[in-house]
Scaffold this active site. Structure first.
Site, PDB file in Angstrom:
ATOM      1  N   PHE A  90       0.863  -1.199   0.000  1.00  0.00           N
ATOM      2  CA  PHE A  90       0.000   0.000   0.000  1.00  0.00           C
ATOM      3  C   PHE A  90       0.898   1.249   0.000  1.00  0.00           C
ATOM      4  O   PHE A  90       1.868   1.306   0.768  1.00  0.00           O
ATOM      5  CB  PHE A  90      -0.910  -0.029   1.229  1.00  0.00           C
ATOM      6  CG  PHE A  90      -1.993   1.009   1.194  1.00  0.00           C
ATOM      7  CD1 PHE A  90      -3.168   0.774   0.498  1.00  0.00           C
ATOM      8  CD2 PHE A  90      -1.841   2.211   1.861  1.00  0.00           C
ATOM      9  CE1 PHE A  90      -4.182   1.737   0.466  1.00  0.00           C
ATOM     10  CE2 PHE A  90      -2.847   3.173   1.832  1.00  0.00           C
ATOM     11  CZ  PHE A  90      -4.019   2.938   1.134  1.00  0.00           C
ATOM     12  N   TYR A 100     -11.491   2.615   9.866  1.00  0.00           N
ATOM     13  CA  TYR A 100     -12.666   2.973   9.049  1.00  0.00           C
ATOM     14  C   TYR A 100     -13.019   1.945   7.989  1.00  0.00           C
ATOM     15  O   TYR A 100     -13.924   2.163   7.207  1.00  0.00           O
ATOM     16  CB  TYR A 100     -12.467   4.351   8.399  1.00  0.00           C
ATOM     17  CG  TYR A 100     -11.174   4.545   7.644  1.00  0.00           C
ATOM     18  CD1 TYR A 100     -11.013   4.042   6.364  1.00  0.00           C
ATOM     19  CD2 TYR A 100     -10.108   5.239   8.206  1.00  0.00           C
ATOM     20  CE1 TYR A 100      -9.827   4.222   5.664  1.00  0.00           C
ATOM     21  CE2 TYR A 100      -8.919   5.428   7.530  1.00  0.00           C
ATOM     22  CZ  TYR A 100      -8.778   4.914   6.254  1.00  0.00           C
ATOM     23  OH  TYR A 100      -7.603   5.082   5.576  1.00  0.00           O
ATOM     24  N   LYS A 101     -12.288   0.819   7.945  1.00  0.00           N
ATOM     25  CA  LYS A 101     -12.603  -0.197   6.933  1.00  0.00           C
ATOM     26  C   LYS A 101     -13.564  -1.222   7.553  1.00  0.00           C
ATOM     27  O   LYS A 101     -14.727  -0.913   7.790  1.00  0.00           O
ATOM     28  CB  LYS A 101     -11.315  -0.796   6.394  1.00  0.00           C
ATOM     29  CG  LYS A 101     -10.550   0.241   5.541  1.00  0.00           C
ATOM     30  CD  LYS A 101      -9.170  -0.170   5.121  1.00  0.00           C
ATOM     31  CE  LYS A 101      -8.531   0.933   4.273  1.00  0.00           C
ATOM     32  NZ  LYS A 101      -7.096   0.780   4.124  1.00  0.00           N
ATOM     33  N   ASP A 153       0.770  -4.584   8.915  1.00  0.00           N
ATOM     34  CA  ASP A 153      -0.300  -3.626   8.678  1.00  0.00           C
ATOM     35  C   ASP A 153      -1.573  -4.447   8.454  1.00  0.00           C
ATOM     36  O   ASP A 153      -1.673  -5.209   7.491  1.00  0.00           O
ATOM     37  CB  ASP A 153       0.022  -2.753   7.456  1.00  0.00           C
ATOM     38  CG  ASP A 153      -1.022  -1.659   7.227  1.00  0.00           C
ATOM     39  OD1 ASP A 153      -2.179  -1.851   7.648  1.00  0.00           O
ATOM     40  OD2 ASP A 153      -0.670  -0.625   6.623  1.00  0.00           O
ATOM     41  N   ARG A 162     -12.396  -4.256  -7.881  1.00  0.00           N
ATOM     42  CA  ARG A 162     -12.236  -4.771  -6.531  1.00  0.00           C
ATOM     43  C   ARG A 162     -13.578  -4.716  -5.799  1.00  0.00           C
ATOM     44  O   ARG A 162     -14.194  -3.660  -5.711  1.00  0.00           O
ATOM     45  CB  ARG A 162     -11.193  -3.925  -5.789  1.00  0.00           C
ATOM     46  CG  ARG A 162     -10.796  -4.523  -4.452  1.00  0.00           C
ATOM     47  CD  ARG A 162      -9.815  -3.651  -3.731  1.00  0.00           C
ATOM     48  NE  ARG A 162     -10.473  -2.476  -3.173  1.00  0.00           N
ATOM     49  CZ  ARG A 162      -9.926  -1.660  -2.270  1.00  0.00           C
ATOM     50  NH1 ARG A 162      -8.693  -1.883  -1.851  1.00  0.00           N
ATOM     51  NH2 ARG A 162     -10.581  -0.622  -1.814  1.00  0.00           N
TER      52      ARG A 162
HETATM   53  C1  LIG Z   1      -6.298   1.879   4.094  1.00  0.00           C
HETATM   54  C2  LIG Z   1      -4.857   1.601   4.368  1.00  0.00           C
HETATM   55  C3  LIG Z   1      -4.062   2.532   5.034  1.00  0.00           C
HETATM   56  C4  LIG Z   1      -4.645   3.872   5.391  1.00  0.00           C
HETATM   57  O1  LIG Z   1      -3.776   4.757   5.976  1.00  0.00           O
HETATM   58  P1  LIG Z   1      -4.341   6.161   6.477  1.00  0.00           P
HETATM   59  O2  LIG Z   1      -3.252   6.734   7.276  1.00  0.00           O
HETATM   60  O3  LIG Z   1      -5.610   5.904   7.235  1.00  0.00           O
HETATM   61  O4  LIG Z   1      -4.679   6.981   5.270  1.00  0.00           O
HETATM   62  C5  LIG Z   1      -2.750   2.203   5.319  1.00  0.00           C
HETATM   63  N1  LIG Z   1      -2.243   0.998   4.958  1.00  0.00           N
HETATM   64  C6  LIG Z   1      -3.000   0.081   4.313  1.00  0.00           C
HETATM   65  C7  LIG Z   1      -2.418  -1.244   3.957  1.00  0.00           C
HETATM   66  C8  LIG Z   1      -4.317   0.357   3.997  1.00  0.00           C
HETATM   67  O5  LIG Z   1      -5.053  -0.540   3.339  1.00  0.00           O
END
Ligand SMILES: *Cc1c(COP(=O)(O)O)cnc(C)c1O
Length: 404
Positions: free
Chosen positions: A123, A218-219, A193, A363
């Site tokens: 990511f 938030y997911k 992560d 997705r």
């Molecule tokens: C959604 C996501 C993030 C989000 O990071 P933010 O700091 O909330 O923007 C980070 N890492 C992964 C792997 C994600 O899927």
């Protein structure tokens, strides 16, 4: 699968009623809860209470009436979802900021180990933050290698292996115990992560011997847009690591107002500044839905929902990039297609909200708390129809919009 078969699965679904605890819009099948989780009905009242009563009436007294402990209290509610003890998790900051704090702290554990190792195609924020973190630590560097070269790249210089447990595009899932063991055997710290896996799949950080973890509120946790993230440090390491963002809320005695910083014991040292209470209240309401749900039933339902869409995608002739083995994937499914963007737009036009990931990925997120088997069956029918009638070829779908 037929509609009747999907309905029969719904009738036998032990968590079917959890859906009623969400406020979902009419006419939409929401397959994007892996990007922004849906709104739990109780969140509306929880946020209203926070504003009108806790803030409006109780004013500053609220800090002593549940606000100041919110990061630890909410962390303890996340802990069972990730296989951690209550005192190993804290809710704070963003995932990005938490990655930074833990990476810099990990680089300071052993000055002989200077490398942060991560995966090419991870990511973006994970790699961007890692780049920024190594720039803050003398001699540190970032090494990014393909997925199948990670374990051989571990070595005497590796300080920390930073991986995303479930890949945000393909949904491929690492074998957490095996990879954590390899990192430990190489003398490196293992940092996961969990943004696409917390609330999506069974996770046992303690059992896997993981050292560090972060993840998103938030997911799958349904904490609301930009919800606070979480951070995990295995208990055995907690006294050895300290946050480079040494803010007053992580101080051993913030209200002693000392000039010199002294980190708090336990997880509190990972706090930076004052907790954002409006956002914390929404995150807590999202987690309270989870507290009464049979988690193994969620993981089983995720696999069943996945199979429905995999079958539909196969019938539509789509190229599925997500592993078929449930243990090797998360809770979304991705199909590769050169017209992926237009296909996603055509699906949205039919009330099925999924998303597009550059350059060629459709997705679709599967969130068992609020999707029925019939919803997912209908989404599969829509997918087959869009491909069969080539409606994605219509000019309005070909326009590339900014999709986040
Ligand atoms: C959604 C996501 C993030 C989000 O990071 P933010 O700091 O909330 O923007 C980070 N890492 C992964 C792997 C994600 O899927």
């Amino acid at each position: 699968m037929t509609r009747d078969e999907a309905r029969a699965l719904d009738a036998a679904d032990p968590i079917a009623a959890v859906r009623d605890r969400f406020a979902l819009p009419e006419g939409v099948i929401y397959l994007d809860g892996n990007s922004l989780g849906a709104l739990p009905a109780a969140t509306v009242a929880a946020a209203g209470d926070l504003v009108a009563r806790q803030w409006g009436e109780r004013l500053i007294r609220s800090w002593n009436e549940g606000w100041i402990d919110a990061p630890q209290r909410i962390g303890a509610k996340i802990a069972p979802l990730i296989g951690a003890a209550a005192d190993e998790v804290i809710a704070c900051d963003s995932t990005s900021a938490n990655i930074f704090k833990l990476l810099v702290a990990a680089l300071r554990v052993d000055p002989k180990r200077r490398t942060v190792l991560s995966e090419a195609g991870n990511f973006p924020t994970d790699l961007h933050i890692a780049e920024g973190a190594v720039a803050c630590v003398p001699g540190a560097r970032l090494e990014v290698v393909p997925r199948d070269k990670l374990l051989e790249a571990l070595g005497p210089d590796t300080a920390v292996l930073l991986l995303t447990h479930v890949h945000y595009k393909t949904a491929e899932r690492f074998d957490m115990p095996a990879v954590s063991r390899a990192a430990r055997e190489a003398g490196a710290l293992m940092m996961w992560d969990l943004s696409h896996s917390a609330g999506a799949v069974a996770i046992d950080l303690d059992d896997a011997g993981a050292d560090l973890a972060v993840g998103c509120g938030y997911k799958y946790l349904n904490g609301g847009p930009g919800a606070p993230a979480f951070l995990y440090v295995a208990r055995a390491l907690q006294d050895r690591l300290a946050s480079p963002l040494s803010g007053w809320m992580g101080h051993a005695e913030p209200f002693a107002f000392a000039d010199a910083y002294a980190p708090a014991p336990g997880m509190k040292r990972w706090l930076t500044g004052t907790p954002p209470m409006l956002a914390m209240a929404a995150l807590e309401a999202g987690l309270d839905v989870w507290s009464t749900v049979d988690r193994p039933a969620v993981w089983r339902k995720s696999a069943a929902l996945w199979s429905i869409l995999a079958e539909a995608g196969g019938q539509a002739g789509l190229d599925c990039v997500t592993p078929a083995d449930p243990a090797g994937r998360g809770s979304h499914i991705s199909f590769r297609h050169p017209e992926a963007h237009a296909i996603v737009q055509a699906l949205i036009d039919r009330g099925v909200i999924g998303d597009f990931r550059d350059p060629d990925m459709v997705r679709l997120g599967l969130t068992p708390l609020y999707l029925s088997h019939e919803d997912v069956w209908r989404a599969g029918e829509a997918l087959k129809a869009v491909i069969a009638d080539r409606s994605y070829r219509q000019p309005q779908f070909a326009v590339r919009q900014a999709v986040t």
